[in-house]
Scaffold this motif. Structure first.
Motif, PDB file in Angstrom:
ATOM      1  N   LEU A 702     -12.307  25.490  45.046  1.00 19.38           N
ATOM      2  CA  LEU A 702     -11.507  25.099  46.201  1.00 19.38           C
ATOM      3  C   LEU A 702     -11.512  26.208  47.257  1.00 19.38           C
ATOM      4  N   ILE A 703     -10.771  27.273  47.066  1.00 22.24           N
ATOM      5  CA  ILE A 703     -10.799  28.376  48.046  1.00 22.24           C
ATOM      6  C   ILE A 703     -10.423  29.702  47.431  1.00 22.24           C
ATOM      7  N   SER A 704      -9.882  29.715  46.227  1.00 28.69           N
ATOM      8  CA  SER A 704      -9.287  30.939  45.712  1.00 28.69           C
ATOM      9  C   SER A 704     -10.295  32.040  45.439  1.00 28.69           C
ATOM     10  N   ALA A 705     -11.600  31.721  45.309  1.00 26.32           N
ATOM     11  CA  ALA A 705     -12.597  32.778  45.133  1.00 26.32           C
ATOM     12  C   ALA A 705     -12.660  33.666  46.368  1.00 26.32           C
ATOM     13  N   ASN A 706     -12.542  33.074  47.565  1.00 29.20           N
ATOM     14  CA  ASN A 706     -12.563  33.870  48.792  1.00 29.20           C
ATOM     15  C   ASN A 706     -11.346  34.791  48.887  1.00 29.20           C
ATOM     16  N   TRP A 707     -10.183  34.276  48.462  1.00 26.77           N
ATOM     17  CA  TRP A 707      -8.994  35.138  48.458  1.00 26.77           C
ATOM     18  C   TRP A 707      -9.234  36.357  47.559  1.00 26.77           C
ATOM     19  N   SER A 708      -9.925  36.105  46.452  1.00 25.88           N
ATOM     20  CA  SER A 708     -10.110  37.163  45.464  1.00 25.88           C
ATOM     21  C   SER A 708     -11.024  38.273  45.954  1.00 25.88           C
ATOM     22  N   LEU A 709     -11.916  37.985  46.921  1.00 30.15           N
ATOM     23  CA  LEU A 709     -12.751  39.035  47.487  1.00 30.15           C
ATOM     24  C   LEU A 709     -11.897  40.145  48.097  1.00 30.15           C
ATOM     25  N   VAL A 710     -10.827  39.756  48.781  1.00 30.18           N
ATOM     26  CA  VAL A 710      -9.925  40.728  49.402  1.00 30.18           C
ATOM     27  C   VAL A 710      -9.281  41.604  48.331  1.00 30.18           C
ATOM     28  N   GLU A 711      -8.842  40.969  47.230  1.00 29.95           N
ATOM     29  CA  GLU A 711      -8.223  41.729  46.139  1.00 29.95           C
ATOM     30  C   GLU A 711      -9.243  42.642  45.468  1.00 29.95           C
ATOM     31  N   LEU A 712     -10.478  42.160  45.355  1.00 25.68           N
ATOM     32  CA  LEU A 712     -11.519  42.954  44.703  1.00 25.68           C
ATOM     33  C   LEU A 712     -11.820  44.230  45.490  1.00 25.68           C
ATOM     34  N   VAL A 713     -11.885  44.118  46.814  1.00 24.52           N
ATOM     35  CA  VAL A 713     -12.156  45.303  47.633  1.00 24.52           C
ATOM     36  C   VAL A 713     -11.109  46.376  47.369  1.00 24.52           C
TER      37      VAL A 713
END
Length: 907
Positions: A702-713
């Motif tokens: 859905l979209i939560s993978a993109n949110w996780s990029l921010v957390e990963l950085v």
């Protein structure tokens, strides 16, 4: 007799209702054990208004029949209901035309109708033979029973084996009478002394069942009563009692037997209708006397049987030919204009073989039932129509239609049986496609897992040549199913669906919202985010137009995803609000959990955690009311944002296990994103890195993978994984640069700052703050201040650091992001700041969960009726809770709530 303890319980129920409280109870027990007698005791005990209804086995297919009987005397108070509720109830009861009402909205209407009536005088509602209520009435009344609060309403069901609808409602289990009471009741039925051994044997074998104690002696001969050898070895109740009734009916004159059969076949008890039909059979009023004298039935304004077993015996003992004949005359006597559905049902039961005319009439009855929201009734009419269809193609088509309606009713096993019936016919390719679509709908309705997408894709491919519009909508459903399945997809993943949809012919006519939505999805998943941006912009522009009246909820769910993918905070706000509003306005309460979950996501990023909490509260009420099994996305996100480890960790573990079992890969990504947020908030960067790294490994969800990029950085940069952090920044920048919004570019700048040094890092932090200040993304802005403050402290610029850290601390405290607030406080302490922890007003420590819900919604300006609609309770119960809130918080009006509750809107 012998029901002292039970009567004491019922006395307490009546006393509670009389004092203004509400109560619900299920009296359950085998046939003849005395359930109806206790309902009569209640009716006589109550010195206030009593309303009644009863289930009738032969009437189970007629939608809202039981509800209509209960509510008819109260319909003069309909104008006191909110408009949507009034419309829904009028449509359900056939008093007005309109779109099919959601059964939960009908339930809310009934709840408020009872509350309105009870405001004048307490109300006791008695429902006998609940197991035979039509499905729609049963669901609505069970809904009402669970939502009763402070309305001065008692709702008591009596049932042999209660349906699943009333599971969990307090129950009073009736068993047979004990020793002395059983013997005393048996003696009351005897006309002469009974041999003691026979007396004991009857009491033992009937297990003290009152009806059996009264009826069994009537079926025994004088020798048996005197202790002869003819006494049966065991009484097989209730079959034994029904056989006694059969024998008593068989001893009546032929005309009386036919009159009882006629009355048994017409479940409404309408004596006028029955006598009209009786005249066609040459039966006169004198035929009633023997049945009355035998105490089997009464014939007054309404026809009533002594016991449902009498009705069953009268109907079951007749031949098939006789039953068909009485249904035939009842159909002829039923007004085709006033009651076409009951007439159709009688005609169907009179049919001796396939009859296309009757099948078509049943089909029309199904349409009317669906228009009233009687989904189960519509399915029953269509199923019967299928069995009466002379033409094989029509039989298959009607069986498929019945299966589709069964899915809407949640009767998945019945739907599969009807699919099997349809598949015995020679179906066309289109019919095969519709069958596959029904199977796919069952898979998606029962689980958001991996089973649905391949079935929906297969159906869409089959439909595209003959039903392009239906095919388009099915492709959209397949896309959603594949996005939910995500990394756990089996048989067809989101790219497979997108490629197939891209190759399919377009639906006829100008491109509408669903066409634009599917166009963007197919490009996005086949060619990537950058290639899909033009189609995404076209879709977002279309969302600015006035909503269409036929706008489907699935379109808005996916459209809200498009706004989030684009980091378009203004449209994200508008579309998620519109999704919830449309769901409520249409009364689609069974869809409210998905709409609320989408709305909660927007509120999380916007920093309105008080609003998220209100949504979570409403979700709990919706789950309780509708039985929804949606994964706990909103509660999980809320716990993570708040830094509530005790709640979040077990919820993450449970969610991972639950969604893995059913193949819902998006749930895994969301859970790991939430885990990354949780640990970044507390500064446990290694755990955050591990969670975020797992979350980003499968973007096509859905979209939560993109949110996780921010957390990963952030997690990678802070845990020393600089190469991984830089790679994540590059991946994120490709998306955010294409988006070009302040939200996207603010996140990019903040993320680049984390992997930069010196003046370049500071410039990026400042750019991030400047851009995010222009957005609704308050959580991201607060985190930008925090990261900048942390960077400044490490650069030994403590005075500047304290300014940024205080700003972030104040924002986190105000939003309730306690984990991040504690992280900011630690940094402030390290920078030499002496700020003390602020004390937040914690109204929920003084209020119950429901009081807090009501208080927050009242603070945000909702009326009692609007609050009741949100929380599935009556307006009167809302007022009851508000009065307690005012007392506990020491205030006197709604206007003061804003001063004592935490800030933040509800939705």
């Amino acid at each position: 007799m012998g029901r002292r303890d039970e009567c004491a319980i019922l006395d307490r129920l009546v006393d509670a209702v009389r004092s203004g409280e509400s109560r619900a109870l299920v009296i359950r027990g085998e046939p003849g054990v005395g359930k109806t007698a206790l309902l009569e005791y209640l009716a006589n005990r109550a010195d206030f208004r009593v309303a009644r209804t009863a289930g009738v086995q032969a009437e189970m297919e007629l939608a809202y029949a039981g509800l209509h009987q209960l509510c008819s005397p109260m319909l003069n108070r309909l104008d006191d209901l909110p408009g949507p509720q009034r419309s829904a109830l009028c449509t359900a009861l056939g008093m007005a035309e309109g779109p099919p009402p959601d059964r939960f909205l009908v339930g809310l209407a009934v709840l408020n109708l009872l509350a309105v009536v009870a405001a004048d005088r307490p109300l006791l509602c008695l429902v006998d033979d609940q197991q035979w209520l039509d499905s729609a009435s049963g669901q609505v009344l069970a809904f009402v029973a669970r939502r009763l609060g402070a309305e001065a309403v008692g709702l008591v069901f009596a049932a042999r084996a209660p349906s699943d609808a009333v599971a969990g409602i307090p129950a009073l289990v009736l068993r047979g009478l004990r020793g002395p009471d059983a013997h005393a009741l048996l003696n009351s039925a005897l006309s002469a002394p009974l041999d003691p051994r026979v007396h004991d044997q009857i009491v033992s074998e009937t297990r003290g069942n009152p009806l059996a104690l009264l009826e069994v002696p009537r079926g025994l001969s004088a020798d048996e009563l005197a202790g002869g050898f003819g006494l049966p070895g065991a009484v097989r109740f209730s079959a034994e009692i029904e056989e006694i009734y059969r024998s008593r009916i068989a001893s009546l004159p032929d005309q009386t037997q036919r009159l009882l059969l006629l009355a048994a076949a017409e479940p409404t008890g309408d004596s006028g209708l029955m006598w009209r039909a009786a005249r066609q059979l040459g039966i006169g009023p004198e035929a009633a006397a023997p049945a009355i004298e035998a105490e089997l039935s009464t014939f007054a304004t309404r026809v009533k049987f002594r016991h449902p077993l009498v009705r069953s015996a009268a109907y079951g003992s007749a031949s098939l030919q006789d039953r068909q004949q009485v249904h035939r005359v009842l159909a002829a006597a039923t007004d085709a204009e006033l009651d076409p559905d009951r007439r159709a049902w009688h005609r169907a039961n009179a049919a001796s073989g396939p009859d296309e005319n009757i099948a078509a009439e049943l089909e029309r009855s199904a349409d009317r039932a669906q228009a009233r929201g009687g989904i189960a009734a519509a399915a029953a009419f269509l199923e019967r129509a299928a069995t009466l269809s002379a033409d094989a193609s029509q039989r298959g088509e009607r069986a498929l239609a019945a299966a589709s309606v069964k899915v809407q009713a949640g009767a998945f096993d019945g739907a599969l049986d009807l699919l099997a019936m349809a598949e015995t016919e020679h179906l066309t390719d289109l019919q095969h496609a519709k069958g596959d679509l029904v199977r796919a709908q069952i898979a998606f309705a029962t689980s958001h897992g991996s089973d649905a997408a391949p079935l929906l894709l297969k159906a869409a491919k089959q439909l595209q040549s003959t039903e392009p519009t239906l095919a388009r909508d099915t492709y959209i459903s397949a896309m959603l199913a594949a996005m939910f399945a995500g990394r756990l997809a089996v048989g067809a993943n989101v790219v497979d669906v997108a490629r197939a949809a891209q190759a399919a012919p377009s639906a006829p006519g100008p491109r509408q919202l669903p066409d634009l939505l599917l166009h963007w999805l197919t490009i996005h998943y086949t060619d990537g985010y950058l290639a899909g941006r033009p189609a995404q912009r076209e879709l977002l522009t279309a969302l600015d137009a006035e909503p269409s009246p036929d706008e489907q909820l699935i379109w808005l769910l996916l459209a809200s995803g498009a706004t989030n993918y684009a980091w378009d905070d203004d449209r994200f706000e508008v579309v998620t609000s519109r999704h919830v509003e449309l769901t409520r306005n249409r009364g689609a309460l069974s869809d409210i959990p998905l709409a609320l979950s989408s709305r909660a996501t927007a509120l999380m990023f916007f920093g309105d955690l008080a609003g998220v909490e209100a949504v979570v509260d409403e979700l709990r009420a919706a789950h309780d009311a509708t039985g929804s099994s949606l994964a706990p996305y909103a509660p999980l996100g809320l716990a993570a944002m708040r830094g509530d480890h005790e709640t979040a960790i077990p919820l993450i573990e449970a969610t991972v296990a639950e969604v893995t079992a059913r193949g819902e890969g998006n749930g895994l990504t969301f859970a790991w994103w939430a885990e990354a947020i949780l640990h970044n908030g507390s500064g446990d960067y290694r755990r955050a890195f591990h969670a975020a790294d797992r979350a980003v490994r499968f973007p096509p969800e859905l979209i939560s993978a993109n949110w996780s990029l921010v957390e990963l950085v952030e997690a990678a940069a802070r845990s020393g994984a600089t190469d991984r952090a830089a790679a994540a920044v590059a991946e994120l920048s490709e998306l955010t640069t294409a988006s070009g919004t302040d939200w996207a570019l603010g996140l990019e700048a903040r993320s680049r700052a984390l992997v930069s040094d010196g003046a370049g890092a500071e410039e990026l932090y400042r750019e991030s703050i400047e851009r995010l200040t222009r957005t609704r993304a308050r959580t991201e802005l607060a985190r930008a201040h925090l990261l900048y403050g942390e960077w400044l402290r490490r650069e030994r610029r403590r005075t500047a650091a304290r300014t940024e850290l205080r700003t972030s601390h104040r924002m986190f405290e105000g939003m309730g992001m306690n984990g991040f607030a504690q992280r900011a406080r630690r940094e402030l302490t390290a920078s030499g700041d002496s700020t003390q922890e602020s004390v937040r007003t914690a109204e929920d420590r003084r209020l119950t969960a429901q009081e807090a819900q009501v208080a927050r919604l009242a603070r945000d300006g909702l009326s009692n009726s609007e609050i009741g609609a949100r929380l599935f309770i009556s307006a009167r119960t809302v007022q009851y809770h508000l009065s307690k809130v005012f007392t506990r918080l020491g205030i006197t009006s709604r206007s003061q709530l804003d001063q004592v509750l935490l800030t933040g809107s509800a939705t």
